[in-house]
Design an enzyme around this catalytic site. Structure first.
Site, PDB file in Angstrom:
ATOM      1  N   THR A 120     -16.584  49.802  71.161  1.00  0.00           N
ATOM      2  CA  THR A 120     -15.155  49.510  72.254  1.00  0.00           C
ATOM      3  C   THR A 120     -15.058  48.217  72.876  1.00  0.00           C
ATOM      4  O   THR A 120     -13.920  47.919  72.837  1.00  0.00           O
ATOM      5  CB  THR A 120     -15.078  50.570  72.966  1.00  0.00           C
ATOM      6  OG1 THR A 120     -15.895  50.403  74.134  1.00  0.00           O
ATOM      7  CG2 THR A 120     -15.058  52.025  72.316  1.00  0.00           C
ATOM      8  N   ASP A 121     -16.152  47.905  73.554  1.00  0.00           N
ATOM      9  CA  ASP A 121     -16.127  46.528  74.726  1.00  0.00           C
ATOM     10  C   ASP A 121     -15.275  46.027  73.930  1.00  0.00           C
ATOM     11  O   ASP A 121     -14.403  45.031  74.435  1.00  0.00           O
ATOM     12  CB  ASP A 121     -17.087  46.525  74.886  1.00  0.00           C
ATOM     13  CG  ASP A 121     -18.058  46.925  75.499  1.00  0.00           C
ATOM     14  OD1 ASP A 121     -17.261  47.931  76.340  1.00  0.00           O
ATOM     15  OD2 ASP A 121     -19.381  47.238  75.896  1.00  0.00           O
ATOM     16  N   THR A 158     -20.772  52.311  71.031  1.00  0.00           N
ATOM     17  CA  THR A 158     -21.158  53.424  71.618  1.00  0.00           C
ATOM     18  C   THR A 158     -21.864  54.482  70.406  1.00  0.00           C
ATOM     19  O   THR A 158     -22.138  55.528  70.304  1.00  0.00           O
ATOM     20  CB  THR A 158     -20.684  53.920  72.177  1.00  0.00           C
ATOM     21  OG1 THR A 158     -20.789  52.911  73.592  1.00  0.00           O
ATOM     22  CG2 THR A 158     -20.976  55.663  73.161  1.00  0.00           C
TER      23      THR A 158
HETATM   24  N1  ASP Z   1     -20.963  48.499  74.947  1.00  0.00           N
HETATM   25  C1  ASP Z   1     -21.072  49.272  73.950  1.00  0.00           C
HETATM   26  C2  ASP Z   1     -20.089  48.788  72.781  1.00  0.00           C
HETATM   27  O1  ASP Z   1     -19.140  47.912  72.356  1.00  0.00           O
HETATM   28  C3  ASP Z   1     -19.491  50.341  74.504  1.00  0.00           C
HETATM   29  C4  ASP Z   1     -19.032  50.938  73.649  1.00  0.00           C
HETATM   30  O2  ASP Z   1     -19.392  50.788  72.106  1.00  0.00           O
HETATM   31  O3  ASP Z   1     -18.114  52.568  73.823  1.00  0.00           O
HETATM   32  O4  ASP Z   1     -20.594  49.044  71.632  1.00  0.00           O
END
Ligand code: ASP
Length: 315
Positions: free
Chosen positions: A95-96, A16
């Site tokens: 973040t995932d 993200t």
């Molecule tokens: N789906 C995204 C990822 O993990 C979520 C994020 O980065 O916050 O790449």
């Protein structure tokens, strides 16, 4: 006089932090992994003129992280860390699965220089994007004297790779370190440290197979109301080498699932019990046949098992 290493290498992997949305007010309906790492750096004026290098390792939504990118990333990080002029490495990530990549890198490399994972909860196009500040803080940590090991820097906090976990689906402060607490705070470009940097054994990057098919297959099975043997039977049929049980409470299992796991263990599969609780360790008691994963989360226990199987070599 020995020169102090100053260069920080920023490795982009997507997420993200590199995401864009059609509408600046949209914090959730965006597409991850759209902007290159050089552009992410250019969006942080305070980083201009600093000794930084940028390299794109991948461009994915981290929900799709896998062994190919993990290996490429581990190799890339270790090559840059070996350069005397490099103080540390920053990895921009989604973040995932950030906590999985962080744990994996720590247990494969156990680096003596800092490797700092950072990310964002909002896309780069958001009205109030968190990525630029997180990146700036990550560079501070990567250049900090005495810092070492793999850490995650988000929302002004530094978390150890051995403890970090995502705890919220959309808040800006979405990460925590459970019972251990954060290592430090980043305050206006300075670290206020509470505890020591992560330390662990290292498997070594050479042990990671190039061929994805050669990586051990380990799956996580959650115990819940109505759990049964079927999932274990299916996993054995496709040839998994190990199963991490995400147990209820202090490592308890539905009796039908437990019976199937005991049978699988007797047939030679590796089984461990971790907990689906957000905090605490699985405290083992005498006479329990299925070993405890201690304080490891289910995803950490899976990585441990994969690395242990790699260390043990082919069956
Ligand atoms: N789906 C995204 C990822 O993990 C979520 C994020 O980065 O916050 O790449």
């Amino acid at each position: 006089m020995q020169k102090i290493a100053q260069t920080v290498v920023i490795l982009g992997t997507g997420g993200t932090i590199a995401g864009t949305a059609k509408d600046a007010a949209d914090n959730v309906g965006y597409t991850a992994a759209q902007i290159g790492v050089a552009q992410l750096l250019a969006a942080v004026p305070a980083l201009a003129g600093q000794a930084l290098e940028a390299e794109q390792v991948s461009q994915i939504d981290s929900k799709d992280m896998g062994f190919v990118i993990w290996r490429a990333l581990a190799l890339c990080v270790s090559q840059h860390l070996a350069r005397p002029e490099v103080a540390g490495v920053v990895v921009t990530h989604g973040t995932d699965t950030l906590e999985e990549t962080a744990y994996f890198l720590q247990r494969v490399l156990a680096p003596h220089k800092p490797v700092v994972l950072t990310a964002a909860m909002r896309p780069a196009t958001a009205l109030l994007a968190d990525g630029p500040q997180n990146l700036l803080d990550a560079v501070v940590v990567a250049r900090s004297q005495g810092a070492s090991g793999v850490v995650a820097v988000l929302a002004g906090e530094v978390h150890s790779a051995l403890d970090v976990r995502k705890t919220h689906t959309y808040r800006l402060a979405a990460f925590g370190s459970g019972d251990a607490g954060a290592i430090a705070q980043v305050e206006q470009g300075r670290l206020r440290r509470h505890r020591s940097w992560p330390q662990s054994e290292a498997l070594g990057v050479d042990r990671l197979p190039e061929d994805v098919a050669a990586w051990p297959r380990v799956e996580i099975v959650t115990s819940h109301a109505g759990s049964g043997a079927g999932i274990v039977t299916a996993l054995r049929r496709i040839g998994v080498q190990g199963i991490v049980a995400a147990c209820t409470g202090n490592g308890t299992l539905h009796h039908e699932l437990e019976a199937a796991l005991l049978e699988a263990q007797a047939a030679g599969l590796r089984i461990v019990r971790s907990s689906r609780c957000l905090g605490g360790a699985v405290i083992a008691s005498a006479g329990q046949a299925l070993p405890s994963a201690g304080a490891l989360t289910p995803v950490q226990a899976r990585i441990e098992m994969i690395l242990a199987l790699l260390e043990a070599g082919p069956r």
